[in-house]
Design a protein around this motif. Structure first.
Motif, PDB file in Angstrom:
ATOM      1  N   ALA A   4       0.838  -1.203   0.000  1.00  0.00           N
ATOM      2  CA  ALA A   4       0.000   0.000   0.000  1.00  0.00           C
ATOM      3  C   ALA A   4       0.875   1.258   0.000  1.00  0.00           C
ATOM      4  O   ALA A   4       2.072   1.184   0.244  1.00  0.00           O
ATOM      5  CB  ALA A   4      -0.912  -0.012   1.227  1.00  0.00           C
ATOM      6  N   ALA A  46      -1.545  -4.224   4.585  1.00  0.00           N
ATOM      7  CA  ALA A  46      -2.683  -3.743   3.786  1.00  0.00           C
ATOM      8  C   ALA A  46      -2.574  -4.284   2.365  1.00  0.00           C
ATOM      9  O   ALA A  46      -3.578  -4.688   1.756  1.00  0.00           O
ATOM     10  CB  ALA A  46      -2.734  -2.217   3.793  1.00  0.00           C
ATOM     11  N   LYS A  51      -5.965  -4.439   0.392  1.00  0.00           N
ATOM     12  CA  LYS A  51      -6.500  -3.123   0.756  1.00  0.00           C
ATOM     13  C   LYS A  51      -5.502  -2.020   0.449  1.00  0.00           C
ATOM     14  O   LYS A  51      -5.504  -0.962   1.087  1.00  0.00           O
ATOM     15  CB  LYS A  51      -6.861  -3.107   2.246  1.00  0.00           C
ATOM     16  N   LYS A  53      -5.265   0.130  -1.757  1.00  0.00           N
ATOM     17  CA  LYS A  53      -5.757   1.439  -2.199  1.00  0.00           C
ATOM     18  C   LYS A  53      -6.846   2.005  -1.292  1.00  0.00           C
ATOM     19  O   LYS A  53      -7.415   3.061  -1.563  1.00  0.00           O
ATOM     20  CB  LYS A  53      -6.273   1.336  -3.642  1.00  0.00           C
ATOM     21  N   ASP A  54      -7.146   1.303  -0.214  1.00  0.00           N
ATOM     22  CA  ASP A  54      -8.202   1.780   0.689  1.00  0.00           C
ATOM     23  C   ASP A  54      -7.710   2.947   1.553  1.00  0.00           C
ATOM     24  O   ASP A  54      -6.515   3.090   1.769  1.00  0.00           O
ATOM     25  CB  ASP A  54      -8.641   0.646   1.628  1.00  0.00           C
ATOM     26  N   SER A  58     -11.013   3.694   6.766  1.00  0.00           N
ATOM     27  CA  SER A  58     -11.789   2.508   6.350  1.00  0.00           C
ATOM     28  C   SER A  58     -11.083   1.228   6.763  1.00  0.00           C
ATOM     29  O   SER A  58     -11.720   0.274   7.222  1.00  0.00           O
ATOM     30  CB  SER A  58     -11.968   2.476   4.828  1.00  0.00           C
ATOM     31  N   ILE A  59      -9.772   1.194   6.577  1.00  0.00           N
ATOM     32  CA  ILE A  59      -8.994   0.009   6.968  1.00  0.00           C
ATOM     33  C   ILE A  59      -9.110  -0.214   8.476  1.00  0.00           C
ATOM     34  O   ILE A  59      -9.348  -1.331   8.944  1.00  0.00           O
ATOM     35  CB  ILE A  59      -7.510   0.160   6.551  1.00  0.00           C
ATOM     36  N   ASN A 211      -2.744   7.412   0.616  1.00  0.00           N
ATOM     37  CA  ASN A 211      -4.020   6.752   0.360  1.00  0.00           C
ATOM     38  C   ASN A 211      -5.234   7.613   0.725  1.00  0.00           C
ATOM     39  O   ASN A 211      -6.237   7.105   1.194  1.00  0.00           O
ATOM     40  CB  ASN A 211      -4.126   5.409   1.114  1.00  0.00           C
TER      41      ASN A 211
END
Ligand code: MN3
Length: 214
Positions: A4, A46, A51, A53-54, A58-59, A211
């Protein structure tokens, strides 16, 4: 899956600007050492979880209670980024709506500072002391280890103080209260708290941590 794209945020002040409350030695260890390690772990975990690109909040919310390693590193990236922003070389005094709410909910700025310091001193072992807006009321709270109020819907963090030993041991040894008193005396970034209060959501404030939805 590629890692990430989270990164260590730059500090808004020089590493010597908060001395003697916090010194260069502490920033070197805490910002470029501890925090950087959380960012590196988060990018790996991540990415592995798909994840990459989250966004960070939110993560954190999705991982709470389900993916311990990912949660801890994501939450610590958030908490530390939030902590650096909560500090200032000279934080001045609360103004406007923030000052009004502080007077309404705590009686005075000094009473709030006392409560925040007491929450940090009274917190057992590692964690964080926070000023948050819960509903329409300001509250002082504390969280354990990596836990963070941003994981909870309806709670807006406004300021935080790291009370893990690595935050103060080099400058104040075991005297956590001396560290917290020194920060509360002039280094709380009230303008940052006001910015969050006006924004109403951490999603609307750019922490420079990667991100972030464009
Ligand atoms: Mn820390």
């Amino acid at each position: 899956m590629a890692d990430a794209g989270f990164f260590l945020p730059a500090l808004d002040y020089g590493k010597d600007d908060l001395s003697p409350a916090l010194t260069i030695a502490t920033f070197n260890q805490h910002h470029e050492g501890h925090h950087k390690a959380y960012v590196d772990n988060l990018n790996k975990l991540a990415g592995e979880a798909g994840k990459g690109k989250d966004d960070l909040v939110s993560i954190i919310r999705a991982a709470k209670g389900t993916a311990k390693g990912l949660f801890n590193n994501a939450a610590q990236h958030f908490n530390h980024s939030f902590y650096w922003k909560s500090l200032a070389a000279d934080g001045g005094a609360p103004e406007g709506r923030l000052a009004e709410l502080i007077n309404r909910d705590f009686g005075s700025v000094d009473a709030l500072k006392e409560k925040l310091v007491a929450a940090g001193v009274g917190h057992f072992a590692s964690g964080w002391a926070w000023l948050v807006l819960k509903g329409d009321k300001l509250e002082v709270t504390d969280t354990h280890d990596a836990d963070t109020p941003v994981a909870e819907e309806g709670v807006l963090p406004l300021l935080t103080l790291d009370v893990w030993e690595h935050a103060y041991y080099l400058d104040h040894q075991r005297n956590r209260k001396a560290y917290l008193d020194a920060i509360a005396a002039k280094h709380l970034n009230w303008a940052f708290a006001s910015e969050l209060l006006a924004a109403g959501s951490v999603d609307k404030v750019d922490f420079g941590i990667g991100n972030k939805a464009a």
